[in-house]
Scaffold this motif. Structure first.
Motif, PDB file in Angstrom:
ATOM      1  N   ILE A 221       0.563  -1.201  -0.254  1.00 20.85           N
ATOM      2  CA  ILE A 221      -0.215  -0.246   0.022  1.00 20.85           C
ATOM      3  C   ILE A 221       1.000   1.322   0.466  1.00 20.85           C
ATOM      4  CG2 ILE A 221      -2.112   1.006   1.733  1.00 20.85           C
ATOM      5  CD1 ILE A 221      -2.586  -1.624   0.245  1.00 20.85           C
ATOM      6  N   LYS A 222       1.984   0.858   1.100  1.00 19.89           N
ATOM      7  CA  LYS A 222       2.772   2.107   0.945  1.00 19.89           C
ATOM      8  C   LYS A 222       4.163   1.777   1.548  1.00 19.89           C
ATOM      9  CE  LYS A 222       0.323   5.966   3.602  1.00 19.89           C
ATOM     10  NZ  LYS A 222       0.016   7.020   2.615  1.00 19.89           N
ATOM     11  N   THR A 223       4.767   3.026   0.759  1.00 16.54           N
ATOM     12  CA  THR A 223       7.171   2.384   1.694  1.00 16.54           C
ATOM     13  C   THR A 223       7.109   4.341   1.766  1.00 16.54           C
ATOM     14  OG1 THR A 223       7.044   1.459  -0.767  1.00 16.54           O
ATOM     15  CG2 THR A 223       8.847   2.304   0.445  1.00 16.54           C
ATOM     16  N   ILE A 224       7.379   4.120   2.694  1.00 14.67           N
ATOM     17  CA  ILE A 224       8.087   4.878   3.584  1.00 14.67           C
ATOM     18  C   ILE A 224       9.669   5.650   3.199  1.00 14.67           C
ATOM     19  CG2 ILE A 224       8.068   6.793   5.381  1.00 14.67           C
ATOM     20  CD1 ILE A 224       5.117   4.852   6.394  1.00 14.67           C
ATOM     21  N   GLN A 225      10.328   5.925   2.509  1.00 15.51           N
ATOM     22  CA  GLN A 225      11.946   6.180   2.990  1.00 15.51           C
ATOM     23  C   GLN A 225      12.564   7.093   3.903  1.00 15.51           C
ATOM     24  OE1 GLN A 225      13.765   4.934   0.361  1.00 15.51           O
ATOM     25  NE2 GLN A 225      12.168   4.073  -0.871  1.00 15.51           N
ATOM     26  N   LYS A 226      13.449   6.493   4.903  1.00 17.23           N
ATOM     27  CA  LYS A 226      14.023   8.305   5.805  1.00 17.23           C
ATOM     28  C   LYS A 226      12.691   8.173   6.581  1.00 17.23           C
ATOM     29  CE  LYS A 226      17.428   9.776   2.535  1.00 17.23           C
ATOM     30  NZ  LYS A 226      18.108  11.312   1.911  1.00 17.23           N
ATOM     31  N   PRO A 227      12.219   7.108   7.089  1.00 13.48           N
ATOM     32  CA  PRO A 227      10.776   7.092   8.019  1.00 13.48           C
ATOM     33  C   PRO A 227      11.125   8.114   9.070  1.00 13.48           C
ATOM     34  CG  PRO A 227      11.053   4.618   7.878  1.00 13.48           C
ATOM     35  CD  PRO A 227      12.418   5.532   6.835  1.00 13.48           C
ATOM     36  N   THR A 228      10.182   8.922   9.449  1.00 13.60           N
ATOM     37  CA  THR A 228      10.757   8.770  11.115  1.00 13.60           C
ATOM     38  C   THR A 228       9.375   8.358  12.396  1.00 13.60           C
ATOM     39  OG1 THR A 228       8.239  10.969  11.196  1.00 13.60           O
ATOM     40  CG2 THR A 228      10.975  11.541  10.135  1.00 13.60           C
ATOM     41  N   ALA A 229       9.669   8.936  13.229  1.00 12.41           N
ATOM     42  CA  ALA A 229       9.248   7.348  14.693  1.00 12.41           C
ATOM     43  C   ALA A 229       8.081   7.439  14.717  1.00 12.41           C
ATOM     44  CB  ALA A 229       9.741   7.860  15.976  1.00 12.41           C
ATOM     45  N   THR A 230       7.050   8.716  13.736  1.00 15.09           N
ATOM     46  CA  THR A 230       5.891   8.830  14.044  1.00 15.09           C
ATOM     47  C   THR A 230       5.382   9.128  12.536  1.00 15.09           C
ATOM     48  OG1 THR A 230       5.292  10.478  16.052  1.00 15.09           O
ATOM     49  CG2 THR A 230       3.672  10.315  14.594  1.00 15.09           C
ATOM     50  N   LEU A 231       4.752   8.085  11.848  1.00 16.86           N
ATOM     51  CA  LEU A 231       3.776   7.683  10.695  1.00 16.86           C
ATOM     52  C   LEU A 231       2.952   8.651  10.746  1.00 16.86           C
ATOM     53  CD1 LEU A 231       4.760   4.058  10.310  1.00 16.86           C
ATOM     54  CD2 LEU A 231       6.403   5.919   9.779  1.00 16.86           C
ATOM     55  N   GLN A 232       2.035   9.212   9.399  1.00 22.81           N
ATOM     56  CA  GLN A 232       0.947   9.639   9.766  1.00 22.81           C
ATOM     57  C   GLN A 232       0.091   7.983   7.938  1.00 22.81           C
ATOM     58  OE1 GLN A 232      -0.008  12.431  10.868  1.00 22.81           O
ATOM     59  NE2 GLN A 232       2.235  13.396  12.207  1.00 22.81           N
ATOM     60  N   LEU A 233      -0.787   7.867   9.054  1.00 25.60           N
ATOM     61  CA  LEU A 233      -1.725   6.552   8.305  1.00 25.60           C
ATOM     62  C   LEU A 233      -3.187   7.236   8.284  1.00 25.60           C
ATOM     63  CD1 LEU A 233       0.457   4.028   9.330  1.00 25.60           C
ATOM     64  CD2 LEU A 233       0.685   5.550   7.429  1.00 25.60           C
ATOM     65  N   GLY A 234      -3.227   8.720   8.599  1.00 23.22           N
ATOM     66  CA  GLY A 234      -4.757   9.082   8.052  1.00 23.22           C
ATOM     67  C   GLY A 234      -6.068   9.240   6.654  1.00 23.22           C
ATOM     68  N   ASP A 235      -4.482   8.769   5.809  1.00 24.26           N
ATOM     69  CA  ASP A 235      -4.790   8.233   4.357  1.00 24.26           C
ATOM     70  C   ASP A 235      -5.178   6.716   4.317  1.00 24.26           C
ATOM     71  OD1 ASP A 235      -2.228   7.097   4.418  1.00 24.26           O
ATOM     72  OD2 ASP A 235      -2.551   7.552   2.651  1.00 24.26           O
ATOM     73  N   LEU A 236      -5.073   6.076   5.055  1.00 23.67           N
ATOM     74  CA  LEU A 236      -5.861   4.482   5.216  1.00 23.67           C
ATOM     75  C   LEU A 236      -7.021   4.132   5.555  1.00 23.67           C
ATOM     76  CD1 LEU A 236      -2.100   2.939   6.707  1.00 23.67           C
ATOM     77  CD2 LEU A 236      -2.520   3.725   4.443  1.00 23.67           C
ATOM     78  N   ASP A 237      -7.877   2.913   4.486  1.00 23.77           N
ATOM     79  CA  ASP A 237      -9.125   3.344   5.185  1.00 23.77           C
ATOM     80  C   ASP A 237      -8.779   2.276   6.538  1.00 23.77           C
ATOM     81  OD1 ASP A 237      -9.962   4.428   2.540  1.00 23.77           O
ATOM     82  OD2 ASP A 237     -10.352   2.675   1.341  1.00 23.77           O
ATOM     83  N   SER A 238      -9.589   1.811   7.022  1.00 29.88           N
ATOM     84  CA  SER A 238      -9.897   0.972   8.539  1.00 29.88           C
ATOM     85  C   SER A 238      -9.566   0.439   7.923  1.00 29.88           C
ATOM     86  CB  SER A 238     -11.364   1.231   9.248  1.00 29.88           C
ATOM     87  OG  SER A 238     -11.800   2.720   9.592  1.00 29.88           O
ATOM     88  N   GLY A 239      -9.213  -1.293   8.549  1.00 32.62           N
ATOM     89  CA  GLY A 239      -8.226  -2.532   8.708  1.00 32.62           C
ATOM     90  C   GLY A 239      -7.270  -2.807   8.813  1.00 32.62           C
ATOM     91  N   ILE A 240      -6.578  -4.011   8.952  1.00 29.57           N
ATOM     92  CA  ILE A 240      -6.009  -4.612   8.837  1.00 29.57           C
ATOM     93  C   ILE A 240      -4.469  -4.136   8.629  1.00 29.57           C
ATOM     94  CG2 ILE A 240      -4.543  -6.739   9.615  1.00 29.57           C
ATOM     95  CD1 ILE A 240      -7.365  -7.819  10.699  1.00 29.57           C
ATOM     96  N   TYR A 241      -3.541  -4.236   8.559  1.00 32.28           N
ATOM     97  CA  TYR A 241      -2.228  -3.208   8.149  1.00 32.28           C
ATOM     98  C   TYR A 241      -1.123  -4.682   8.130  1.00 32.28           C
ATOM     99  CZ  TYR A 241      -4.948  -0.589   5.619  1.00 32.28           C
ATOM    100  OH  TYR A 241      -6.657   0.080   5.129  1.00 32.28           O
ATOM    101  N   PHE A 242       0.126  -4.768   7.812  1.00 33.55           N
ATOM    102  CA  PHE A 242       1.568  -5.416   8.342  1.00 33.55           C
ATOM    103  C   PHE A 242       1.880  -4.077   7.944  1.00 33.55           C
ATOM    104  CE2 PHE A 242      -1.233  -8.827   7.092  1.00 33.55           C
ATOM    105  CZ  PHE A 242      -1.002  -9.313   8.912  1.00 33.55           C
ATOM    106  N   ILE A 243       3.246  -3.433   9.449  1.00 38.41           N
ATOM    107  CA  ILE A 243       4.279  -2.730   9.447  1.00 38.41           C
ATOM    108  C   ILE A 243       4.986  -2.980   9.029  1.00 38.41           C
ATOM    109  CG2 ILE A 243       5.222  -0.185  10.502  1.00 38.41           C
ATOM    110  CD1 ILE A 243       2.123  -0.077  11.110  1.00 38.41           C
ATOM    111  N   THR A 244       6.437  -3.194   8.123  1.00 34.40           N
ATOM    112  CA  THR A 244       7.680  -3.905   7.836  1.00 34.40           C
ATOM    113  C   THR A 244       8.442  -3.123   7.916  1.00 34.40           C
ATOM    114  OG1 THR A 244       6.435  -5.314   6.791  1.00 34.40           O
ATOM    115  CG2 THR A 244       9.255  -5.333   6.980  1.00 34.40           C
ATOM    116  N   LEU A 245       9.520  -2.724   8.701  1.00 32.28           N
ATOM    117  CA  LEU A 245      10.902  -1.950   8.743  1.00 32.28           C
ATOM    118  C   LEU A 245      11.868  -2.755   8.343  1.00 32.28           C
ATOM    119  CD1 LEU A 245       8.792  -1.377  11.267  1.00 32.28           C
ATOM    120  CD2 LEU A 245      10.653  -1.152  12.945  1.00 32.28           C
TER     121      LEU A 245
END
Length: 260
Positions: A221-245
């Motif tokens: 769904i999304k790739t975040i390059q050079k991420p910070t410790a706080t992820l802004q994910l308000g654009d995602l629909d409600s549901g289950i997601y897998f976050i991979t570091l």
């Protein structure tokens, strides 16, 4: 060794009597594609037309690897590891390399009955975004001591992603008593809050190069390059997601998160 049992709904492979092992290393190279399905003393289940064979399509090493495919309700395949003497001792871990020909999704877990697919219990979800064996291919899994001593570890394709899944260089090995700093960090990293609304926090992103977010069926769904410790994910629909570091040294770790 008995022959595969073939039926309308499933095919299963039941191994002959085999001694339990305390460790193993398997690269599948002594098994020829496409006729072989799993090594001796391993087992498999394939339901409703799901496919599972030994494949020679660009393995991580040598000539062969495991292949699992199936997409749709009930199209499930399981590859069941050999019997282990120490499956729940907390002394060993499972390690392998994995890829998929498109965004993929597998599950690592255990079975209390290797002949019954319904006894599979998920220990960790495996979201796969790499299509070749690269620096992100290797995955490492520890097994809780709460797992039954007679359980058989297994890798399941639940049929929720339209991808061919490949894995190779499978190892059951001792856990080092002197874990490196990076492995210690992987074990301690947390995501919170969970469930979340618009923001999710990562407790430690030191050395994290990229964060990927996939949906419940393994689609990226999304790739975040050079991420910070706080992820802004308000654009995602409600549901289950897998976050991979994904770390700079090629290691990665995944978390399941629920967006309200």
């Amino acid at each position: 060794m008995s022959l595969p049992l073939i039926g309308f709904l499933c095919t299963s492979f039941v191994s002959a009597q085999c001694n339990a092992l305390d460790s193993f290393s398997e690269n599948f190279d002594t098994y020829a594609s496409p006729n072989s399905i799993v090594p001796s003393c391993w087992e498999r289940i394939a339901l409703n037309g799901a496919s599972q064979i030994i494949s020679s399509t660009q393995p991580a090493s040598g000539t062969s690897q495991i292949y699992q495919f199936g997409y749709g309700t009930g199209k499930v395949s399981l590859v069941i590891l050999p019997k282990l003497t120490n499956v729940n001792k907390g002394t060993h871990r499972f390690r392998f390399k994995v890829k998929a020909n498109s965004a993929g999704f597998l599950e690592f877990g255990y079975m209390t009955d290797p002949a019954d697919a319904s006894t599979f219990v998920v220990l960790e979800n495996i979201t796969i975004t790499n299509t070749t064996y690269d620096s992100s291919s290797e995955r490492i899994f520890t097994v809780p001591t709460s797992v039954p001593s007679t359980a058989r570890l297994a890798v399941r394709n639940p049929g929720t992603s339209f991808a061919g899944h490949y894995w190779d260089d499978a190892v059951w090995e001792p856990i080092s008593t002197n874990l490196g700093t990076h492995e210690t960090v992987l074990n301690k990293v947390k995501t919170y809050p969970n469930p979340f609304h618009d923001i999710i926090n990562i407790s430690d992103i030191k050395d994290v190069q990229t964060i990927t977010i996939s949906d419940a069926v393994g689609r990226l769904i999304k790739t975040i390059q050079k991420p910070t410790a706080t992820l802004q994910l308000g654009d995602l629909d409600s549901g289950i997601y897998f976050i991979t570091l994904q770390y700079k040294d090629g290691k990665n770790t995944s978390f399941k998160a629920i967006k309200k």
